[in-house]
Design a protein around this motif. Sequence first.
Motif, PDB file in Angstrom:
ATOM      1  N   ASP A 100       0.821  -1.226   0.000  1.00 50.72           N
ATOM      2  CA  ASP A 100       0.000   0.000   0.000  1.00 50.72           C
ATOM      3  C   ASP A 100       0.857   1.280   0.000  1.00 50.72           C
ATOM      4  O   ASP A 100       0.335   2.383   0.120  1.00 50.72           O
ATOM      5  N   GLY A 101       2.172   1.130  -0.144  1.00 51.20           N
ATOM      6  CA  GLY A 101       3.032   2.309  -0.242  1.00 51.20           C
ATOM      7  C   GLY A 101       3.576   2.795   1.087  1.00 51.20           C
ATOM      8  O   GLY A 101       4.471   3.638   1.122  1.00 51.20           O
ATOM      9  N   SER A 102       3.028   2.286   2.209  1.00 48.73           N
ATOM     10  CA  SER A 102       3.517   2.743   3.513  1.00 48.73           C
ATOM     11  C   SER A 102       4.906   2.151   3.789  1.00 48.73           C
ATOM     12  O   SER A 102       5.249   1.089   3.274  1.00 48.73           O
ATOM     13  N   GLU A 103       5.694   2.897   4.561  1.00 42.57           N
ATOM     14  CA  GLU A 103       7.054   2.447   4.841  1.00 42.57           C
ATOM     15  C   GLU A 103       7.202   2.104   6.324  1.00 42.57           C
ATOM     16  O   GLU A 103       6.473   2.618   7.153  1.00 42.57           O
ATOM     17  N   PHE A 104       8.171   1.230   6.621  1.00 38.45           N
ATOM     18  CA  PHE A 104       8.395   0.859   8.014  1.00 38.45           C
ATOM     19  C   PHE A 104       9.855   0.492   8.214  1.00 38.45           C
ATOM     20  O   PHE A 104      10.534   0.086   7.269  1.00 38.45           O
ATOM     21  N   PRO A 105      10.366   0.644   9.439  1.00 39.03           N
ATOM     22  CA  PRO A 105      11.782   0.374   9.677  1.00 39.03           C
ATOM     23  C   PRO A 105      12.060  -1.123   9.790  1.00 39.03           C
ATOM     24  O   PRO A 105      11.263  -1.854  10.375  1.00 39.03           O
ATOM     25  N   VAL A 106      13.182  -1.555   9.197  1.00 42.65           N
ATOM     26  CA  VAL A 106      13.531  -2.977   9.231  1.00 42.65           C
ATOM     27  C   VAL A 106      15.006  -3.163   9.531  1.00 42.65           C
ATOM     28  O   VAL A 106      15.806  -2.253   9.384  1.00 42.65           O
ATOM     29  N   GLU A 107      15.293  -4.392   9.953  1.00 44.65           N
ATOM     30  CA  GLU A 107      16.664  -4.803  10.139  1.00 44.65           C
ATOM     31  C   GLU A 107      16.834  -6.014   9.219  1.00 44.65           C
ATOM     32  O   GLU A 107      15.994  -6.908   9.227  1.00 44.65           O
ATOM     33  N   ILE A 108      17.880  -6.015   8.410  1.00 39.99           N
ATOM     34  CA  ILE A 108      18.013  -7.081   7.408  1.00 39.99           C
ATOM     35  C   ILE A 108      19.367  -7.766   7.546  1.00 39.99           C
ATOM     36  O   ILE A 108      20.386  -7.091   7.688  1.00 39.99           O
ATOM     37  N   SER A 109      19.389  -9.118   7.522  1.00 36.76           N
ATOM     38  CA  SER A 109      20.700  -9.767   7.420  1.00 36.76           C
ATOM     39  C   SER A 109      20.749 -10.625   6.165  1.00 36.76           C
ATOM     40  O   SER A 109      19.743 -11.208   5.748  1.00 36.76           O
ATOM     41  N   LEU A 110      21.905 -10.636   5.562  1.00 40.67           N
ATOM     42  CA  LEU A 110      22.064 -11.268   4.246  1.00 40.67           C
ATOM     43  C   LEU A 110      23.022 -12.447   4.327  1.00 40.67           C
ATOM     44  O   LEU A 110      24.021 -12.380   5.032  1.00 40.67           O
ATOM     45  N   SER A 111      22.706 -13.535   3.594  1.00 40.01           N
ATOM     46  CA  SER A 111      23.659 -14.646   3.467  1.00 40.01           C
ATOM     47  C   SER A 111      23.652 -15.118   2.013  1.00 40.01           C
ATOM     48  O   SER A 111      22.584 -15.269   1.420  1.00 40.01           O
ATOM     49  N   PRO A 112      24.832 -15.351   1.481  1.00 42.60           N
ATOM     50  CA  PRO A 112      24.889 -15.885   0.106  1.00 42.60           C
ATOM     51  C   PRO A 112      24.589 -17.397   0.107  1.00 42.60           C
ATOM     52  O   PRO A 112      24.953 -18.081   1.067  1.00 42.60           O
ATOM     53  N   VAL A 113      23.906 -17.879  -0.921  1.00 44.80           N
ATOM     54  CA  VAL A 113      23.720 -19.339  -1.108  1.00 44.80           C
ATOM     55  C   VAL A 113      24.009 -19.673  -2.569  1.00 44.80           C
ATOM     56  O   VAL A 113      23.716 -18.867  -3.453  1.00 44.80           O
ATOM     57  N   HIS A 114      24.610 -20.836  -2.733  1.00 48.82           N
ATOM     58  CA  HIS A 114      24.932 -21.228  -4.110  1.00 48.82           C
ATOM     59  C   HIS A 114      23.944 -22.274  -4.580  1.00 48.82           C
ATOM     60  O   HIS A 114      23.827 -23.330  -3.979  1.00 48.82           O
ATOM     61  N   VAL A 115      23.200 -21.937  -5.604  1.00 48.33           N
ATOM     62  CA  VAL A 115      22.232 -22.868  -6.174  1.00 48.33           C
ATOM     63  C   VAL A 115      22.712 -23.144  -7.598  1.00 48.33           C
ATOM     64  O   VAL A 115      22.554 -22.302  -8.486  1.00 48.33           O
ATOM     65  N   GLY A 116      23.413 -24.284  -7.761  1.00 53.04           N
ATOM     66  CA  GLY A 116      24.027 -24.572  -9.061  1.00 53.04           C
ATOM     67  C   GLY A 116      25.062 -23.500  -9.362  1.00 53.04           C
ATOM     68  O   GLY A 116      25.840 -23.105  -8.494  1.00 53.04           O
ATOM     69  N   PRO A 117      25.041 -22.942 -10.539  1.00 54.39           N
ATOM     70  CA  PRO A 117      26.022 -21.908 -10.898  1.00 54.39           C
ATOM     71  C   PRO A 117      25.594 -20.528 -10.391  1.00 54.39           C
ATOM     72  O   PRO A 117      26.373 -19.589 -10.390  1.00 54.39           O
ATOM     73  N   ASP A 118      24.340 -20.442  -9.994  1.00 57.78           N
ATOM     74  CA  ASP A 118      23.773 -19.138  -9.586  1.00 57.78           C
ATOM     75  C   ASP A 118      24.124 -18.841  -8.115  1.00 57.78           C
ATOM     76  O   ASP A 118      23.998 -19.700  -7.260  1.00 57.78           O
ATOM     77  N   THR A 119      24.580 -17.595  -7.819  1.00 57.75           N
ATOM     78  CA  THR A 119      24.773 -17.190  -6.427  1.00 57.75           C
ATOM     79  C   THR A 119      23.561 -16.376  -6.013  1.00 57.75           C
ATOM     80  O   THR A 119      23.294 -15.317  -6.575  1.00 57.75           O
ATOM     81  N   ARG A 120      22.835 -16.937  -5.111  1.00 58.87           N
ATOM     82  CA  ARG A 120      21.648 -16.229  -4.633  1.00 58.87           C
ATOM     83  C   ARG A 120      21.905 -15.631  -3.254  1.00 58.87           C
ATOM     84  O   ARG A 120      22.889 -15.975  -2.587  1.00 58.87           O
ATOM     85  N   VAL A 121      20.998 -14.775  -2.843  1.00 57.84           N
ATOM     86  CA  VAL A 121      21.140 -14.150  -1.540  1.00 57.84           C
ATOM     87  C   VAL A 121      19.869 -14.402  -0.732  1.00 57.84           C
ATOM     88  O   VAL A 121      18.773 -14.196  -1.242  1.00 57.84           O
ATOM     89  N   VAL A 122      20.030 -14.878   0.486  1.00 58.82           N
ATOM     90  CA  VAL A 122      18.869 -15.023   1.378  1.00 58.82           C
ATOM     91  C   VAL A 122      18.844 -13.803   2.314  1.00 58.82           C
ATOM     92  O   VAL A 122      19.849 -13.488   2.954  1.00 58.82           O
ATOM     93  N   ALA A 123      17.735 -13.116   2.319  1.00 60.81           N
ATOM     94  CA  ALA A 123      17.591 -11.946   3.199  1.00 60.81           C
ATOM     95  C   ALA A 123      16.568 -12.255   4.287  1.00 60.81           C
ATOM     96  O   ALA A 123      15.469 -12.722   3.988  1.00 60.81           O
ATOM     97  N   VAL A 124      16.958 -12.037   5.529  1.00 63.55           N
ATOM     98  CA  VAL A 124      16.014 -12.187   6.650  1.00 63.55           C
ATOM     99  C   VAL A 124      15.635 -10.771   7.080  1.00 63.55           C
ATOM    100  O   VAL A 124      16.503  -9.974   7.441  1.00 63.55           O
ATOM    101  N   ILE A 125      14.349 -10.476   6.969  1.00 60.55           N
ATOM    102  CA  ILE A 125      13.895  -9.090   7.204  1.00 60.55           C
ATOM    103  C   ILE A 125      13.027  -9.044   8.454  1.00 60.55           C
ATOM    104  O   ILE A 125      12.023  -9.761   8.562  1.00 60.55           O
ATOM    105  N   ARG A 126      13.441  -8.210   9.380  1.00 55.82           N
ATOM    106  CA  ARG A 126      12.681  -8.106  10.647  1.00 55.82           C
ATOM    107  C   ARG A 126      12.089  -6.712  10.788  1.00 55.82           C
ATOM    108  O   ARG A 126      12.785  -5.707  10.645  1.00 55.82           O
TER     109      ARG A 126
END
Length: 405
Positions: A100-126
């Motif tokens: 709905d366009g509203s914003e809110f404060p978050v804390e995010i932690s990132l971890s890389p994961v390898h799925v085949g040749p692709d490097t993906r990123v897992v983000a945990v958003i609180r």
Amino acid sequence: MIGPMDEQAAALEARRYRELLEAAPDAIVEVDSKGRIAVMNRATGALFGYEREELIGQRVELLVPEKQRAAHVARRTEYSGHASTRPMGLGMTLSARRKDGSEFPVEISLSPVHVGPDTRVVAVIRDVTERRRAEDAMRAMEQQFREELAAKNAELERRNEEVENADRLKSDFLASMSHELRTPLHTIIGFSELLAEQIQGELNPKQLRFIEHIRRDSQHLLELINDILDLSKIESGRVDLRLEEFDPREELEAATEAIRPAAAAKSLDVSTDSGTTVVLRADRVRFREVLYNLLSNAVKFTPQGGRIVAGSELSRRPGFVRFFVEDTGIGIPAGQTEAIFDKFHQVGSTTKGVREGTGLGLSITRHIVELHGGRIWVESEQGKGSRFIFTMPLRDSAHVGGGAE
Ligand code: ADP
């Protein structure tokens, strides 16, 4: 080759991971190397207000406030260059954007994961809205307390100043008043003494009695004024001790000699008993005043034929010596042995018939002793007598102040 059992085990494990993902209270998204959302959990939909179908395959920037999207793309590209597990935007407030366009404060932690040749990123958003709110409330409360404290302190300081001012005024007033009162009193006492000498003419017995009343009460008034002035000086801290080293026996003798005439008039036996040979470091004049006050009380409150002994003895407190003045007088009721040291406190009924003084003597005495770091108290039995004891500091004493007696 993957056997059917392996396949079954793999499917079971995949389901367990899925359950784990869905059970997490934080939003968890997996983003592929192109920045598209590949995996998300239920909490993500709930937090951002999207259905799963609306997010899967979309650019992750959909969840970032519009103004920060360009910067986010740049940072994401940079991260995939040297990916490591870390919290995103350490030390800064990150914002997320709902459907709905509203914003809110978050804390995010990132971890890389390898799925085949692709490097993906897992983000945990609180979502840290609540925490921020609590922090803000705490800060506001702290600020309020700090302001209240500052106001209270300022008020206290102002009151203190007022009290100090009033105290100085009182002392100045007393000093000038006592001067104004003492001068005419000296005249009254002087002339009544002259009249009593009858050099200027004989007085009849009645006139003599009247003149004696005038003289005695004027003398009493003078003592009262002197005591009040002295006490007010001591109480306002304007008395400086003139410390010197001396043998207290000299002062003990001097003070007993001073009261001897009054004692003789009541046939009281006065003696000294110095059980110690010491050198004091104290104010000599004030020390004699203490002894004199206690001795004249002893004379005043001991009936005809009694006995008074003044002397010194060892103190349990290092660096101090004890002095005592004891009498065989009327004694002090058990409940009043503390109160007699308060100003204007007189035992009253028990001392009926004995002409009392100003009620200030013991208060002044205690102040003087305490100014020296000593203590004063009384042991007494009504009808048998009293023993006033006080401690005074010795020369070379490192123990002034504190201690048991
Ligand atoms: P005052 O001028 O009345 O002597 P003090 O402060 O010296 O005042 O003493 C307070 C009261 O303590 C006295 O009025 C008296 O009731 C009591 N007191 C003091 N010394 C003695 C004593 N040696 N024996 C009995 N009572 C005493």
